[in-house]
Design a protein around this motif. Structure first.
Motif, short mmCIF file in Angstrom:
data_model
loop_
_atom_site.label_atom_id
_atom_site.label_comp_id
_atom_site.label_asym_id
_atom_site.label_seq_id
_atom_site.Cartn_x
_atom_site.Cartn_y
_atom_site.Cartn_z
N GLU A 185 0.84 -1.21 0.00
CA GLU A 185 0.00 0.00 0.00
C GLU A 185 0.87 1.26 0.00
O GLU A 185 0.59 2.23 -0.71
N LEU A 186 1.94 1.23 0.81
CA LEU A 186 2.83 2.40 0.84
C LEU A 186 3.53 2.58 -0.50
O LEU A 186 3.73 3.71 -0.95
N GLN A 187 3.89 1.47 -1.12
CA GLN A 187 4.55 1.56 -2.44
C GLN A 187 3.61 2.28 -3.42
O GLN A 187 4.05 3.13 -4.19
N SER A 188 2.33 1.96 -3.36
CA SER A 188 1.41 2.61 -4.31
C SER A 188 1.28 4.11 -4.01
O SER A 188 1.15 4.92 -4.93
N LEU A 189 1.36 4.48 -2.73
CA LEU A 189 1.33 5.92 -2.41
C LEU A 189 2.65 6.57 -2.85
O LEU A 189 2.65 7.69 -3.38
N ALA A 190 3.76 5.86 -2.64
CA ALA A 190 5.07 6.40 -3.05
C ALA A 190 5.11 6.65 -4.56
O ALA A 190 5.69 7.63 -5.02
N GLU A 215 4.25 -6.42 9.47
CA GLU A 215 5.60 -5.89 9.42
C GLU A 215 5.49 -4.37 9.29
O GLU A 215 4.71 -3.87 8.48
N HIS A 216 6.28 -3.67 10.08
CA HIS A 216 6.26 -2.21 9.96
C HIS A 216 7.03 -1.79 8.71
O HIS A 216 8.12 -2.29 8.45
N CYS A 217 6.47 -0.88 7.96
CA CYS A 217 7.18 -0.35 6.79
C CYS A 217 7.15 1.17 6.85
O CYS A 217 6.14 1.77 7.22
N SER A 218 8.28 1.78 6.52
CA SER A 218 8.38 3.24 6.51
C SER A 218 8.39 3.74 5.08
O SER A 218 9.01 3.12 4.21
N MET A 219 7.75 4.88 4.85
CA MET A 219 7.78 5.49 3.51
C MET A 219 9.21 5.72 3.04
O MET A 219 9.51 5.61 1.85
N ALA A 220 10.11 6.01 4.00
CA ALA A 220 11.50 6.33 3.62
C ALA A 220 12.25 5.11 3.09
O ALA A 220 13.36 5.25 2.56
N GLU A 221 11.65 3.93 3.23
CA GLU A 221 12.32 2.73 2.70
C GLU A 221 12.31 2.67 1.18
O GLU A 221 13.08 1.92 0.58
#
Ligand code: PMP
Ligand code: GLU
Length: 397
Positions: A185-190, A215-221
């Motif tokens: 989901e974060l990848q799609s926002l990124a 698993e915690h994922c950070s946008m900065a990853e």
């Protein structure tokens, strides 16, 4: 005569503190109220962290620290970000502040001009909205609901962006919903963010450790948006150090420098003893603190089961953080104890007055259908609070 600045006039009080103060006042009058208002762990600060603070006093860490924090602490933050998040930051990219709240405000102060828009996926943490307003920025709300696990999609984000958009600000894990964004989901926002290089993502990860199932994922990853991201984190939730007031930001260097400039004119470096203690906290193996997470998880499941018996609540299963955010709109338009319930804030007040359980209405979180309550409190209080709510609602409805 209005002696207030327009800044103060356009913002509101923090509703989390408003409701917790109400509980405090009722308790002072001898009323037996259970507070599920403020989100703060009920655990004591772990002993090794306390000892590090004692040592700091004895070793005379009593002078001003550098504005962005002791170098050793910024190195410890960088170590933690590498260890837990696989993120690479230099100490020059880190600014330690008087709580994550100040870290967020530093970043916003650094980038927001009058009229700039900040995208807030709703529900959001109460202070985001008010901070943006305080700075003359314009919050742009992106609506979600219980049916979408309170998360926005890339399409919604794209639609909310225009030439005035300066930032996207969200917490994942989320206060108040208890949802978190997965890596996909974060990848799609990124993928959207990278198309708009003027936008800064403020990724509030203060509930990182209270992610129970995933698993915690950070946008900065995501390397393509690393330079556009400010990571926010702090000691309050992970180490039960809410009163110690240490938070931090990790940003691109230009932004870290701006945060230091702002903080140097506002509060200077954060409390030195708490900074020294934070070095120990961050360098200790997170397994040492897992007992708190295990306990929160147990309480989440306990409360989730108890909530099934509360009439009229629509409940999302929260996978992270330590809040429930039930939809109580079933009660809207109904008159209870002589009061007609129009929104979740009315409902929260009714629960406080009649069931003697303190919660926070969802209006200030950007969702008028839900109320928030924290389960970072004792099992005994949680069981009793759920009993009171159920009994009260069953008696009036
Ligand atoms: N972000 C979120 C999402 C929070 O819930 C809070 C409240 N603890 C903060 C930031 C601020 O935390 P701190 O105590 O570090 O200022
Ligand atoms: N962050 C906590 C909460 O949401 C503490 C209070 C606050 O800072 O707003 O309840």
């Amino acid at each position: 005569m209005n002696r207030f600045s327009s800044r103060v006039n356009r913002m509101g009080f923090s509703q989390t503190f408003v409701m917790s103060n109400k509980v405090r006042e009722m308790k002072a009058k001898g009323i037996d109220v259970i507070s599920l208002t403020l989100g703060e762990p009920d655990f004591d600060v772990p002993d090794m962290i306390k000892k590090a603070a004692f040592d700091a006093i004895i070793e005379n860490y009593s002078h001003y620290s550098p504005v962005p924090g002791f170098l050793e602490l910024r190195e410890a933050v960088a170590y933690k970000l590498k260890r837990d998040n696989n993120l690479s930051y230099q100490p020059t990219q880190i600014c330690v502040s008087n709580g994550a709240k100040q870290s967020i405000l530093n970043v916003l102060c650094s980038i927001i001009n009058e009229g700039d828009e900040v995208i807030l996926p709703a529900p959001y943490w109460v202070s985001y909205d008010e901070m943006v307003k305080m700075l003359g920025g314009v919050p742009v709300y992106v609506e979600t609901s219980i049916d979408t696990d309170f998360k926005i999609t890339a399409e919604q984000l794209e639609k909310a962006i225009n030439h005035k958009t300066k930032a996207l600000l969200y917490s994942s894990p989320c206060n108040p919903s208890g949802s978190y964004y997965t890596r996909a989901e974060l990848q799609s926002l990124a993928n959207v963010i990278v198309q708009h290089p003027n936008i800064t993502v403020i990724s509030d990860e203060i509930y990182e450790f209270t992610n129970y199932d995933g698993e915690h994922c950070s946008m900065a990853e995501f390397p393509e948006v690393y330079e556009q991201t400010a990571v926010i984190n702090g000691m309050s939730k992970a180490f039960a150090m809410t009163g110690w007031r240490i938070g931090y930001s990790a940003c691109p260097e230009w932004l870290a420098k701006a945060c230091e400039k702002i903080q140097g004119q506002m509060t200077s470096g954060a409390n030195t003893m708490a900074q020294r203690a934070s070095i120990t906290a961050l360098k200790t193996d997170p397994k040492e603190f897992a007992y708190m997470i295990d306990e929160f998880k147990k309480r989440r499941d306990l409360v989730f089961n108890l909530l099934k018996e509360v009439p009229g609540f629509k409940v999302n299963y929260p996978k992270s953080a330590f809040y429930f955010f039930p939809d109580v709109s079933y009660y809207f338009g109904k008159t209870m104890d002589g009061k007609t319930i129009e929104n979740a804030d009315d409902f929260a007040m009714l629960l406080l007055d009649k069931a003697h359980v303190g919660t926070v209405g969802g209006v200030s979180f950007g969702n008028a259908n839900c109320i928030r309550f924290s389960y970072a409190t004792s099992e005994k209080d949680l069981i009793e609070a759920m009993r009171r709510i159920k009994e009260y609602l069953s008696s009036v409805y």
